[in-house]
Each structure stands twice: as C-alpha cells, then as structure tokens.
Design an enzyme around this catalytic site. Structure first.
Site, PDB file in Angstrom:
ATOM      1  N   ARG A 103       0.358  -0.892   0.211  1.00 53.80           N
ATOM      2  CA  ARG A 103       0.244  -0.064  -0.323  1.00 53.80           C
ATOM      3  C   ARG A 103       1.313   0.662   0.014  1.00 53.80           C
ATOM      4  O   ARG A 103       1.985   1.425   0.997  1.00 53.80           O
ATOM      5  CB  ARG A 103      -1.055  -0.071   0.959  1.00 53.80           C
ATOM      6  CG  ARG A 103      -2.034  -1.163   0.981  1.00 53.80           C
ATOM      7  CD  ARG A 103      -3.394  -1.095   1.880  1.00 53.80           C
ATOM      8  NE  ARG A 103      -3.841  -2.149   2.518  1.00 53.80           N
ATOM      9  CZ  ARG A 103      -4.525  -2.965   0.650  1.00 53.80           C
ATOM     10  NH1 ARG A 103      -4.865  -1.781  -0.466  1.00 53.80           N
ATOM     11  NH2 ARG A 103      -4.990  -4.137   0.783  1.00 53.80           N
TER      12      ARG A 103
ATOM     13  N   ASN B 275       4.836   7.017 -13.954  1.00 54.24           N
ATOM     14  CA  ASN B 275       5.654   8.040 -13.409  1.00 54.24           C
ATOM     15  C   ASN B 275       7.384   7.473 -14.006  1.00 54.24           C
ATOM     16  O   ASN B 275       7.798   6.530 -13.097  1.00 54.24           O
ATOM     17  CB  ASN B 275       6.235   8.364 -12.451  1.00 54.24           C
ATOM     18  CG  ASN B 275       4.202   8.987 -12.153  1.00 54.24           C
ATOM     19  OD1 ASN B 275       3.420   9.881 -13.380  1.00 54.24           O
ATOM     20  ND2 ASN B 275       3.783   8.988 -11.050  1.00 54.24           N
TER      21      ASN B 275
ATOM     22  N   VAL C 157      10.819   7.958  -6.941  1.00 55.99           N
ATOM     23  CA  VAL C 157      11.477   6.387  -7.020  1.00 55.99           C
ATOM     24  C   VAL C 157      11.354   6.103  -7.711  1.00 55.99           C
ATOM     25  O   VAL C 157      11.196   5.317  -8.751  1.00 55.99           O
ATOM     26  CB  VAL C 157      10.937   6.085  -5.713  1.00 55.99           C
ATOM     27  CG1 VAL C 157      10.734   4.420  -5.233  1.00 55.99           C
ATOM     28  CG2 VAL C 157      10.072   6.773  -4.304  1.00 55.99           C
TER      29      VAL C 157
ATOM     30  N   HIS D  24       7.661   1.080 -10.243  1.00 52.48           N
ATOM     31  CA  HIS D  24       6.268   0.837  -9.878  1.00 52.48           C
ATOM     32  C   HIS D  24       4.835   1.917 -10.809  1.00 52.48           C
ATOM     33  O   HIS D  24       5.411   2.021 -11.224  1.00 52.48           O
ATOM     34  CB  HIS D  24       5.981   1.419  -8.615  1.00 52.48           C
ATOM     35  CG  HIS D  24       6.538   2.668  -8.485  1.00 52.48           C
ATOM     36  ND1 HIS D  24       7.579   3.424  -8.707  1.00 52.48           N
ATOM     37  CD2 HIS D  24       5.722   3.904  -8.199  1.00 52.48           C
ATOM     38  CE1 HIS D  24       7.427   4.907  -8.571  1.00 52.48           C
ATOM     39  NE2 HIS D  24       6.689   5.188  -8.210  1.00 52.48           N
TER      40      HIS D  24
ATOM     41  N   HIS E  66       0.921   1.889 -10.049  1.00 60.18           N
ATOM     42  CA  HIS E  66       0.528   2.854  -9.089  1.00 60.18           C
ATOM     43  C   HIS E  66      -1.541   1.985  -9.339  1.00 60.18           C
ATOM     44  O   HIS E  66      -1.475   2.244 -10.626  1.00 60.18           O
ATOM     45  CB  HIS E  66       0.222   4.501  -8.792  1.00 60.18           C
ATOM     46  CG  HIS E  66       1.642   4.919  -8.418  1.00 60.18           C
ATOM     47  ND1 HIS E  66       1.145   5.562  -7.720  1.00 60.18           N
ATOM     48  CD2 HIS E  66       2.074   5.002  -8.939  1.00 60.18           C
ATOM     49  CE1 HIS E  66       1.965   6.306  -6.643  1.00 60.18           C
ATOM     50  NE2 HIS E  66       3.382   5.892  -8.109  1.00 60.18           N
TER      51      HIS E  66
HETATM   52  P1  AMP Z   1       5.866   8.405  -8.015  1.00 60.47           P
HETATM   53  O1  AMP Z   1       7.735   7.990  -7.520  1.00 60.47           O
HETATM   54  O2  AMP Z   1       5.991   9.711  -8.572  1.00 60.47           O
HETATM   55  O3  AMP Z   1       5.692   7.478  -9.344  1.00 60.47           O
HETATM   56  O4  AMP Z   1       5.927   7.876  -6.713  1.00 60.47           O
HETATM   57  C1  AMP Z   1       6.399   7.172  -5.406  1.00 60.47           C
HETATM   58  C2  AMP Z   1       5.025   7.119  -4.467  1.00 60.47           C
HETATM   59  O5  AMP Z   1       5.751   5.692  -3.861  1.00 60.47           O
HETATM   60  C3  AMP Z   1       3.988   8.140  -3.621  1.00 60.47           C
HETATM   61  O6  AMP Z   1       2.511   8.202  -3.586  1.00 60.47           O
HETATM   62  C4  AMP Z   1       4.785   7.970  -2.616  1.00 60.47           C
HETATM   63  O7  AMP Z   1       3.529   8.381  -1.717  1.00 60.47           O
HETATM   64  C5  AMP Z   1       5.382   6.189  -1.984  1.00 60.47           C
HETATM   65  N1  AMP Z   1       5.983   6.342  -1.412  1.00 60.47           N
HETATM   66  C6  AMP Z   1       6.649   6.907  -0.953  1.00 60.47           C
HETATM   67  N2  AMP Z   1       7.716   5.778  -0.063  1.00 60.47           N
HETATM   68  C7  AMP Z   1       6.705   4.495   0.428  1.00 60.47           C
HETATM   69  C8  AMP Z   1       6.967   4.364   1.900  1.00 60.47           C
HETATM   70  N3  AMP Z   1       7.847   3.878   2.454  1.00 60.47           N
HETATM   71  N4  AMP Z   1       5.687   2.805   0.992  1.00 60.47           N
HETATM   72  C9  AMP Z   1       4.712   3.150   0.667  1.00 60.47           C
HETATM   73  N5  AMP Z   1       4.180   3.516   0.008  1.00 60.47           N
HETATM   74  C10 AMP Z   1       5.747   5.263  -0.602  1.00 60.47           C
END
Ligand code: AMP
Length: 122
Positions: free
Chosen positions: A34, A93, A102, A106, A108
């Site tokens: 999540r 993304n 990150v 991944h 979403h």
């Molecule tokens: P993005 O790289 O912009 O697609 O999004 C990175 C996503 O990782 C964001 O929605 C954050 O809320 C999520 N995120 C960052 N750290 C954590 C974590 N430790 N556990 C779960 N989700 C995370």
C-alpha cells in the site's frame, strides 16, 4: 539509453527488509504494497524485485519470467482489491517529466472513487 539503478532508493530498502511495508501480495519476482500516502481508498504499488528503474527499462531488460510474473501480479492485486467492476487507474511515472519520485519501477493501482480526468493541468 543506459539505465542506472540507485540501490539507495526507498523501494530497494523495502525489498531488502530495511524498512517496513504494508504488503498486499508477494510473488517470486514482484511485491505489491500500500502507498504510504494514498490518493484514493485503494492505492497499491506493484514493483518488480529486480533492479529496474522504469517501465521502459523493465520492458527492455527483464526476463520473460519476470515480466509475466509482474503483469500477473498487477492483475492479482486488482482481483484481491476487488476493483475490476467499478474500475481503476494504472499509472507508472518515469523520469523528470513523468515526475517519478522513487527510481525503482512501480505501477500505482488507484481505485475506490471516481478519479476524474487523466491529467491535471501543470
Ligand atoms: P512516484 O515515484 O512519483 O510514481 O511515486 C512514488 C510513490 O511512492 C508516492 O505515491 C509515495 O507516496 C510512495 N511512497 C514513498 N515511500 C513509500 C513507502 N515507504 N511505502 C509506501 N509508499 C511509499
């Protein structure tokens, strides 16, 4: 282009067990958990266990076993979360313009409310 993976990213730390996560599904090559800042009632991230920066990196360099496992994991999460009937959005993304925070691939899976148009302005 050559993809460079940063072992210090937060999802690499999750995969190494250095920080906790709220696991939804784990398979041989993938992990779903999540999102820590959910944007909707259902917000699950699905990552491959391999060191891939982005979807295009994965598509170019992952094995067929990893790719099948990953795509099936996404489908399984949709089933487990019960989002197929009302619908969901898959987002991945990548890079600067994609505003990827990150640098570990991944997707979403976002669902549980009407999600509006595909892109916000700006
Ligand atoms: P993005 O790289 O912009 O697609 O999004 C990175 C996503 O990782 C964001 O929605 C954050 O809320 C999520 N995120 C960052 N750290 C954590 C974590 N430790 N556990 C779960 N989700 C995370």
């Amino acid at each position: 282009m050559a993809f460079t993976y940063d072992d210090a990213n937060i999802f690499a730390k999750i995969l190494r067990g250095e920080i906790p996560n709220d696991t939804v599904l784990e398979t041989a090559h993938s992990l779903a958990f999540r999102d820590i800042q959910p944007q909707a009632p259902c917000h699950v991230l699905v990552i491959p266990k391999g060191k891939y920066v982005s979807f295009d990196h994965f598509a170019q360099e992952a094995s067929e076993m990893e790719i099948v496992d990953y795509i099936r994991a996404v489908g399984k999460v949709c089933e487990l979360e019960g989002v197929s009937e009302d619908g969901f959005r898959l987002i991945s993304n990548a890079g600067r313009d994609g505003v990827q925070e990150v640098p570990h691939l991944h997707v979403h899976i976002i669902a549980g409310r009407p999600l509006g148009r595909m892109l916000a302005k700006g």
